[in-house]
Design an enzyme around this catalytic site. Structure first.
Site, PDB file in Angstrom:
ATOM      1  N   ASP A 182      58.608  16.364  13.262  1.00 13.80           N
ATOM      2  CA  ASP A 182      58.312  15.469  14.383  1.00 13.80           C
ATOM      3  C   ASP A 182      58.529  16.158  15.728  1.00 13.80           C
ATOM      4  O   ASP A 182      59.149  15.622  16.641  1.00 13.80           O
ATOM      5  CB  ASP A 182      59.158  14.195  14.269  1.00 13.80           C
ATOM      6  CG  ASP A 182      58.551  13.018  15.046  1.00 13.80           C
ATOM      7  OD1 ASP A 182      57.393  13.135  15.507  1.00 13.80           O
ATOM      8  OD2 ASP A 182      59.233  11.991  15.188  1.00 13.80           O
ATOM      9  N   LYS A 214      57.707  17.114  19.237  1.00 15.54           N
ATOM     10  CA  LYS A 214      56.922  16.560  20.360  1.00 15.54           C
ATOM     11  C   LYS A 214      57.851  16.513  21.569  1.00 15.54           C
ATOM     12  O   LYS A 214      59.083  16.576  21.409  1.00 15.54           O
ATOM     13  CB  LYS A 214      56.384  15.169  20.019  1.00 15.54           C
ATOM     14  CG  LYS A 214      57.453  14.152  19.653  1.00 15.54           C
ATOM     15  CD  LYS A 214      56.851  12.796  19.373  1.00 15.54           C
ATOM     16  CE  LYS A 214      57.916  11.821  18.947  1.00 15.54           C
ATOM     17  NZ  LYS A 214      57.425  10.471  18.722  1.00 15.54           N
ATOM     18  N   ASN A 255      61.036  14.448  21.690  1.00 23.09           N
ATOM     19  CA  ASN A 255      62.171  14.824  20.840  1.00 23.09           C
ATOM     20  C   ASN A 255      62.825  16.125  21.275  1.00 23.09           C
ATOM     21  O   ASN A 255      63.595  16.722  20.536  1.00 23.09           O
ATOM     22  CB  ASN A 255      61.717  14.921  19.370  1.00 23.09           C
ATOM     23  CG  ASN A 255      61.409  13.545  18.808  1.00 23.09           C
ATOM     24  OD1 ASN A 255      61.886  12.543  19.350  1.00 23.09           O
ATOM     25  ND2 ASN A 255      60.626  13.488  17.754  1.00 23.09           N
ATOM     26  N   ASP A 269      66.240  14.262  17.171  1.00 28.64           N
ATOM     27  CA  ASP A 269      65.538  13.320  16.301  1.00 28.64           C
ATOM     28  C   ASP A 269      65.143  13.925  14.956  1.00 28.64           C
ATOM     29  O   ASP A 269      64.021  14.406  14.772  1.00 28.64           O
ATOM     30  CB  ASP A 269      64.310  12.727  17.016  1.00 28.64           C
ATOM     31  CG  ASP A 269      63.982  11.352  16.440  1.00 28.64           C
ATOM     32  OD1 ASP A 269      64.382  11.085  15.291  1.00 28.64           O
ATOM     33  OD2 ASP A 269      63.349  10.549  17.138  1.00 28.64           O
ATOM     34  N   THR A 321      54.080  11.983  14.466  1.00 28.59           N
ATOM     35  CA  THR A 321      53.475  11.193  15.532  1.00 28.59           C
ATOM     36  C   THR A 321      51.994  11.515  15.589  1.00 28.59           C
ATOM     37  O   THR A 321      51.610  12.686  15.506  1.00 28.59           O
ATOM     38  CB  THR A 321      54.177  11.554  16.858  1.00 28.59           C
ATOM     39  OG1 THR A 321      55.570  11.278  16.679  1.00 28.59           O
ATOM     40  CG2 THR A 321      53.638  10.759  18.019  1.00 28.59           C
TER      41      THR A 321
HETATM   42  N1  LIG Z   1      71.797  13.152  23.266  1.00 24.05           N
HETATM   43  C1  LIG Z   1      71.232  12.546  24.307  1.00 24.05           C
HETATM   44  N2  LIG Z   1      71.530  12.917  25.564  1.00 24.05           N
HETATM   45  C2  LIG Z   1      70.946  12.306  26.622  1.00 24.05           C
HETATM   46  N3  LIG Z   1      70.032  11.321  26.514  1.00 24.05           N
HETATM   47  C3  LIG Z   1      69.687  10.919  25.292  1.00 24.05           C
HETATM   48  C4  LIG Z   1      70.264  11.497  24.119  1.00 24.05           C
HETATM   49  N4  LIG Z   1      69.730  10.898  23.033  1.00 24.05           N
HETATM   50  C5  LIG Z   1      68.861   9.996  23.499  1.00 24.05           C
HETATM   51  N5  LIG Z   1      68.828   9.997  24.850  1.00 24.05           N
HETATM   52  C6  LIG Z   1      67.999   9.131  25.704  1.00 24.05           C
HETATM   53  O1  LIG Z   1      67.904   7.867  25.099  1.00 24.05           O
HETATM   54  C7  LIG Z   1      66.550   7.538  24.827  1.00 24.05           C
HETATM   55  C8  LIG Z   1      66.452   6.832  23.498  1.00 24.05           C
HETATM   56  O2  LIG Z   1      66.824   7.723  22.473  1.00 24.05           O
HETATM   57  P1  LIG Z   1      66.606   7.401  20.965  1.00 24.05           P
HETATM   58  O3  LIG Z   1      66.876   8.628  20.178  1.00 24.05           O
HETATM   59  O4  LIG Z   1      67.318   6.166  20.569  1.00 24.05           O
HETATM   60  O5  LIG Z   1      65.110   6.983  21.035  1.00 24.05           O
HETATM   61  P2  LIG Z   1      63.925   7.255  20.129  1.00 24.05           P
HETATM   62  O6  LIG Z   1      63.355   8.578  20.515  1.00 24.05           O
HETATM   63  O7  LIG Z   1      63.044   6.082  20.178  1.00 24.05           O
HETATM   64  O8  LIG Z   1      64.602   7.434  18.761  1.00 24.05           O
HETATM   65  P3  LIG Z   1      64.433   6.581  17.504  1.00 24.05           P
HETATM   66  O9  LIG Z   1      63.042   6.905  17.075  1.00 24.05           O
HETATM   67  O10 LIG Z   1      65.494   7.132  16.624  1.00 24.05           O
HETATM   68  O11 LIG Z   1      64.650   5.159  17.921  1.00 24.05           O
HETATM   69  C9  LIG Z   1      65.803   8.856  24.853  1.00 24.05           C
HETATM   70  O12 LIG Z   1      64.525   8.642  25.307  1.00 24.05           O
HETATM   71  C10 LIG Z   1      66.613   9.702  25.819  1.00 24.05           C
HETATM   72  O13 LIG Z   1      66.140   9.517  27.129  1.00 24.05           O
END
Ligand SMILES: Nc1ncnc2c1ncn2[C@@H]1O[C@H](COP(=O)(O)OP(=O)(O)OP(=O)(O)O)[C@@H](O)[C@H]1O
Length: 386
Positions: A245, A247, A250, A263, A284
């Site tokens: 994945d 992109k 991520n 991710d 994706t």
């Molecule tokens: N380790 C991190 N440090 C800083 N910001 C983060 C971190 N992890 C996530 N984020 C922020 O939080 C947002 C949401 O992350 P999250 O991984 O929950 O979303 P996602 O990409 O939709 O994942 P999932 O598909 O697992 O729900 C990201 O878009 C990013 O901006």
């Protein structure tokens, strides 16, 4: 390149089932409540690295995120150095990206101690973002002072959306990874309602947002990111893991534009035997390789395809096969209907063509990507540590 009408028919019927699969999720079995309730950080902290050796209790990376100011800067093509003093981290970011010293444990007694963690162990800061299953917060571990990201996911949503398998993968794979270009998962815990992942904090957020604010990157910037992702993939593949994945969403950015691949919900560990192939359709839409669309088996080379899509998107501002409707995108992917705008340099175009090969075996291997002229010619212009 043109596909015959029977080939097109096959692709069309494939697209129908593919669209269905992607919208439903791929038949993942729900995880029982008991399993979710039994989750705690000890599974991660006791686990030995899948790649030989126990996880250190504290890493230079985690030490580097202490006393972070809460403001997130963004907008600069190469973000300015953060106020965070990175202890040992990122110093070798440019030409020796695989430098293991960045991930070495300087001490003990950090976040991955065997003691069970709970929400009370953290001071909760600002919301960093929102995912499918909940929010991600900037938090400070009270005892150690480490600043990390805390991803909160609702157990109910995990079950309802049939995402437990992805969640388990994320934990099992990511907790054993230790590479300067890969986001660390320090541990996890659960309470009645939620599960919590303690993640390395990447203060500049998603590469996707930086790309959107710049529209597209120049060769120097794009090659710097592509090299780092290739370095992370080299580590994953050498440990028999396919990310599946890749992109810009991520790829997170920490200090000095260091990327942190994140991710691992779709990643998979395969048998070391090179013949092992997978059939699951995942990832994706814009980044799916032709073999997934055509339901053929896939292997590590799906990540190379995605790296090619990423390279194009960073330089052009949108993925190469993007169309208004997804069926047209699938068709263009299946035909590898690739048109590279004339403003893309010849070196970059050459690399993109070599990555976006329909035949997975013909895709350029990672070591050759990292030594491609587009990379080596741009390397001297990459940002240096101030
Ligand atoms: N380790 C991190 N440090 C800083 N910001 C983060 C971190 N992890 C996530 N984020 C922020 O939080 C947002 C949401 O992350 P999250 O991984 O929950 O979303 P996602 O990409 O939709 O994942 P999932 O598909 O697992 O729900 C990201 O878009 C990013 O901006």
């Amino acid at each position: 390149m043109a596909a015959s009408s029977s080939q097109l028919k096959k692709i069309e019927s494939r697209i129908e089932s593919l669209s269905e699969t992607l919208s439903k999720g791929s038949g993942r079995k729900p995880l029982s409540k008991i399993q979710l309730n039994n989750m705690d950080s000890s599974r991660v902290s006791k686990g030995h690295g899948a790649f030989g050796g126990a996880r250190p209790a504290r890493t230079a990376e985690s030490a580097g995120v202490r006393r972070v100011s809460s403001g997130r800067k963004s907008g600069a093509t190469f973000a300015t150095k953060s106020p965070v003093k990175a202890v040992g981290a990122s110093s070798a970011a440019r030409k020796s990206l695989g430098n293991k010293s960045e991930a070495k444990a300087p001490g003990s007694g950090g976040l991955s101690s065997n003691r069970r963690l709970s929400l009370n162990d953290f001071e909760i800061g600002k919301v960093l973002g929102k995912g499918k299953l909940g929010k991600v917060y900037c938090v400070r571990h009270k005892q150690s002072g480490y600043v990390t990201a805390l991803k909160v996911m609702s157990k109910k949503e995990l079950v309802d959306l049939k995402l437990e398998k992805n969640f388990r993968r994320e934990i099992e794979i990511q907790s054993n990874l230790m590479h300067p270009k890969i986001s660390r998962l320090y541990g996890f815990f659960a309470d009645e309602q939620n599960v919590y992942l303690i993640l390395e904090y990447s203060m500049y957020g998603e590469l996707y947002h930086h790309l959107k604010s710049h529209r597209r990157f120049n060769d120097t910037v794009a090659s710097f990111y592509i090299y780092q992702v290739a370095s992370a993939l080299e580590y994953l593949h050498s440990n028999n893991i396919i990310h599946r994945d890749i992109k810009p969403e991520n790829i997170l950015l920490s200090t000095d534009n260091n990327i942190k691949l994140s991710d691992f919900g779709w990643s998979v560990r395969v048998a070391p035997d090179a013949a092992s192939k997978r059939l699951t359709i995942c990832g994706t839409l814009d980044y799916l390789p032709p073999e997934m669309i055509e339901s053929s088996e896939h292997d590590f080379s799906v990540d190379i395809w995605s790296l090619g899509i990423l390279c194009y998107e960073l330089l052009v501002g949108k993925p190469p096969f993007e169309e208004i409707d997804k069926n047209s995108t699938y068709k263009r992917i299946a035909k590898v209907d690739l048109k590279i705008p004339s403003f893309v340099s010849s070196d970059a175009s050459d690399l993109i063509y070599k990555l976006l090969q329909k035949n997975p075996k013909k895709r350029l291997p990672l070591n050759e990507i990292m030594n491609h002229p587009w990379i080596t010619n741009n390397m001297p212009y990459w940002p240096t540590e101030k």
